[in-house]
Write a protein that holds these residues in place. Structure first.
Motif, PDB file in Angstrom:
ATOM      1  N   LEU A  60      17.514 -67.355  55.786  1.00 44.94           N
ATOM      2  CA  LEU A  60      18.680 -66.977  56.333  1.00 44.94           C
ATOM      3  C   LEU A  60      19.000 -65.783  55.408  1.00 44.94           C
ATOM      4  CD1 LEU A  60      20.143 -70.450  56.665  1.00 44.94           C
ATOM      5  CD2 LEU A  60      19.613 -68.850  58.490  1.00 44.94           C
ATOM      6  N   ALA A  61      20.039 -64.898  55.799  1.00 46.15           N
ATOM      7  CA  ALA A  61      20.459 -63.785  55.052  1.00 46.15           C
ATOM      8  C   ALA A  61      21.030 -63.976  53.681  1.00 46.15           C
ATOM      9  CB  ALA A  61      21.752 -62.915  55.986  1.00 46.15           C
ATOM     10  N   GLY A  62      20.354 -63.745  52.662  1.00 43.29           N
ATOM     11  CA  GLY A  62      20.825 -64.306  51.219  1.00 43.29           C
ATOM     12  C   GLY A  62      20.588 -65.611  50.713  1.00 43.29           C
ATOM     13  N   GLU A  63      20.172 -66.316  51.473  1.00 43.20           N
ATOM     14  CA  GLU A  63      19.950 -67.861  51.023  1.00 43.20           C
ATOM     15  C   GLU A  63      18.619 -68.542  51.843  1.00 43.20           C
ATOM     16  OE1 GLU A  63      23.343 -70.276  51.934  1.00 43.20           O
ATOM     17  OE2 GLU A  63      23.293 -69.469  53.842  1.00 43.20           O
ATOM     18  N   SER A  64      18.291 -69.467  51.270  1.00 46.25           N
ATOM     19  CA  SER A  64      17.130 -70.306  51.970  1.00 46.25           C
ATOM     20  C   SER A  64      17.459 -71.386  52.934  1.00 46.25           C
ATOM     21  CB  SER A  64      16.256 -71.006  50.881  1.00 46.25           C
ATOM     22  OG  SER A  64      15.293 -71.830  51.365  1.00 46.25           O
ATOM     23  N   GLY A  65      16.848 -71.323  54.144  1.00 47.49           N
ATOM     24  CA  GLY A  65      17.172 -72.471  54.747  1.00 47.49           C
ATOM     25  C   GLY A  65      17.044 -73.754  54.260  1.00 47.49           C
ATOM     26  N   LEU A  66      15.960 -73.955  53.210  1.00 47.02           N
ATOM     27  CA  LEU A  66      15.839 -75.318  52.709  1.00 47.02           C
ATOM     28  C   LEU A  66      16.932 -75.846  51.986  1.00 47.02           C
ATOM     29  CD1 LEU A  66      12.465 -74.306  50.875  1.00 47.02           C
ATOM     30  CD2 LEU A  66      12.759 -75.544  53.147  1.00 47.02           C
ATOM     31  N   ALA A  67      17.831 -75.221  51.584  1.00 47.47           N
ATOM     32  CA  ALA A  67      19.287 -75.595  51.036  1.00 47.47           C
ATOM     33  C   ALA A  67      20.046 -76.192  52.176  1.00 47.47           C
ATOM     34  CB  ALA A  67      19.856 -74.658  50.395  1.00 47.47           C
ATOM     35  N   CYS A  68      19.872 -75.835  53.411  1.00 42.10           N
ATOM     36  CA  CYS A  68      20.495 -76.246  54.676  1.00 42.10           C
ATOM     37  C   CYS A  68      20.050 -77.556  54.877  1.00 42.10           C
ATOM     38  CB  CYS A  68      20.658 -75.478  55.651  1.00 42.10           C
ATOM     39  SG  CYS A  68      21.655 -73.763  55.497  1.00 42.10           S
ATOM     40  N   VAL A  69      18.681 -77.518  54.937  1.00 45.39           N
ATOM     41  CA  VAL A  69      17.851 -78.844  55.288  1.00 45.39           C
ATOM     42  C   VAL A  69      18.212 -79.884  54.413  1.00 45.39           C
ATOM     43  CG1 VAL A  69      15.466 -79.972  55.279  1.00 45.39           C
ATOM     44  CG2 VAL A  69      15.823 -77.418  56.159  1.00 45.39           C
ATOM     45  N   ARG A  70      18.173 -79.470  53.164  1.00 44.66           N
ATOM     46  CA  ARG A  70      18.840 -80.670  52.048  1.00 44.66           C
ATOM     47  C   ARG A  70      20.144 -81.175  52.306  1.00 44.66           C
ATOM     48  NH1 ARG A  70      18.195 -78.689  46.372  1.00 44.66           N
ATOM     49  NH2 ARG A  70      20.081 -77.349  47.044  1.00 44.66           N
ATOM     50  N   ALA A  71      21.080 -80.183  52.568  1.00 45.54           N
ATOM     51  CA  ALA A  71      22.549 -80.538  52.740  1.00 45.54           C
ATOM     52  C   ALA A  71      22.719 -81.436  53.962  1.00 45.54           C
ATOM     53  CB  ALA A  71      23.162 -79.444  52.662  1.00 45.54           C
ATOM     54  N   VAL A  83      12.695 -77.154  61.301  1.00 47.34           N
ATOM     55  CA  VAL A  83      12.632 -75.911  60.652  1.00 47.34           C
ATOM     56  C   VAL A  83      12.001 -74.942  61.587  1.00 47.34           C
ATOM     57  CG1 VAL A  83      12.235 -74.453  58.649  1.00 47.34           C
ATOM     58  CG2 VAL A  83      13.104 -76.762  58.384  1.00 47.34           C
ATOM     59  N   LEU A  84      12.711 -73.539  61.709  1.00 45.92           N
ATOM     60  CA  LEU A  84      11.980 -72.524  62.319  1.00 45.92           C
ATOM     61  C   LEU A  84      11.787 -71.386  61.411  1.00 45.92           C
ATOM     62  CD1 LEU A  84      13.789 -72.260  65.814  1.00 45.92           C
ATOM     63  CD2 LEU A  84      11.708 -73.406  65.435  1.00 45.92           C
ATOM     64  N   THR A  85      10.618 -70.819  61.379  1.00 45.44           N
ATOM     65  CA  THR A  85      10.437 -69.680  60.695  1.00 45.44           C
ATOM     66  C   THR A  85       9.331 -68.641  60.894  1.00 45.44           C
ATOM     67  OG1 THR A  85       9.906 -68.916  58.293  1.00 45.44           O
ATOM     68  CG2 THR A  85       8.653 -70.743  59.440  1.00 45.44           C
ATOM     69  N   ALA A  96      10.092 -78.350  53.362  1.00 43.34           N
ATOM     70  CA  ALA A  96      11.065 -78.521  54.214  1.00 43.34           C
ATOM     71  C   ALA A  96      10.875 -80.058  54.724  1.00 43.34           C
ATOM     72  CB  ALA A  96      10.849 -77.898  55.494  1.00 43.34           C
ATOM     73  N   ILE A  97       9.712 -80.801  54.661  1.00 40.42           N
ATOM     74  CA  ILE A  97       9.422 -82.192  55.156  1.00 40.42           C
ATOM     75  C   ILE A  97       9.924 -83.174  53.970  1.00 40.42           C
ATOM     76  CG2 ILE A  97       8.036 -83.946  55.729  1.00 40.42           C
ATOM     77  CD1 ILE A  97       8.527 -81.545  57.999  1.00 40.42           C
ATOM     78  N   LYS A  98       9.613 -82.562  52.642  1.00 42.64           N
ATOM     79  CA  LYS A  98      10.450 -83.436  51.571  1.00 42.64           C
ATOM     80  C   LYS A  98      11.792 -83.466  51.528  1.00 42.64           C
ATOM     81  CE  LYS A  98       7.834 -82.397  47.746  1.00 42.64           C
ATOM     82  NZ  LYS A  98       6.908 -81.707  46.682  1.00 42.64           N
ATOM     83  N   LEU A  99      12.321 -82.457  52.051  1.00 46.21           N
ATOM     84  CA  LEU A  99      13.739 -82.318  51.801  1.00 46.21           C
ATOM     85  C   LEU A  99      14.543 -82.996  52.982  1.00 46.21           C
ATOM     86  CD1 LEU A  99      14.054 -78.797  50.568  1.00 46.21           C
ATOM     87  CD2 LEU A  99      14.776 -80.634  49.286  1.00 46.21           C
TER      88      LEU A  99
END
Length: 179
Positions: A60-71, A83-85, A96-99
């Motif tokens: 994502l612009a300026g951030e990792s989608g992994l933080a979104c997955v975790r949240a 997750v799409l990439t 991604a799977i671990k999160l």
């Protein structure tokens, strides 16, 4: 026709055109869809919207989608997250799977692929195993992505850790872009 309560979807994607296309496609399948551009917007949306499904872009612009997955997974451990990439790598797939993601798909992926991924619970022991050894270029790509994950997608810090000039790293990332 109103969406069924269990067909609520949040799309976390900063590419407006892709998100709009995906949103329309899921709405045609009777999902109630909310589109947000990043983690802060996602957290705000979750105050009034309780999705069963999530599609999260990795970069994502300026951030990792992994933080979104975790949240999202912390908010609702039963949420089905895909997750799409356009920057697929083993390192980010594992994280991604671990999160909490259910599945990880490389772009381009369509609504059918995503919907199938939501419902794919078990691994596939019959998945094709490549016959060819991993190339030096692919090993480099994996190492770059592993370091990107470790640095929360900070390009300057990744380049420093890899002993590479920042512009060289940026060129490599742009060359390998899938989406």
């Amino acid at each position: 026709m109103a969406a069924m309560p269990d067909r609520k979807l949040i799309i976390v994607e900063d590419d407006e055109k892709f998100a709009a296309t995906l949103k329309r496609s899921f709405e045609r399948r009777d999902y109630e869809v909310v589109h947000v551009r990043g983690l802060d917007e996602a957290l705000t949306a979750l105050e009034t919207f309780t999705p069963r499904y999530a599609v999260v872009d990795l970069k994502l612009a300026g951030e990792s989608g992994l933080a979104c997955v975790r949240a999202l997974a912390q908010r609702d451990p039963d949420m089905l997250i895909v997750v799409l990439t356009g920057f697929a790598s083993i390192a980010t797939a594992v994280e991604a799977i671990k999160l909490g993601a259910r599945h990880y798909l490389a772009k381009p992926s369509n609504t059918d692929d995503i919907e199938a991924a939501f419902h794919k619970r078990d691994g596939d022991v019959d998945a094709t195993i490549g016959e060819r050894a991993t190339s030096i270029k692919n090993l480099e790509w994996e190492r770059i992505h592993q370091t990107l994950v470790e640095t929360d997608f900070n390009i300057s810090e990744t380049a420093r850790r890899l002993g590479m000039h920042r512009r060289t790293l940026a060129r490599k990332l742009e060359k390998r872009r899938i989406s």
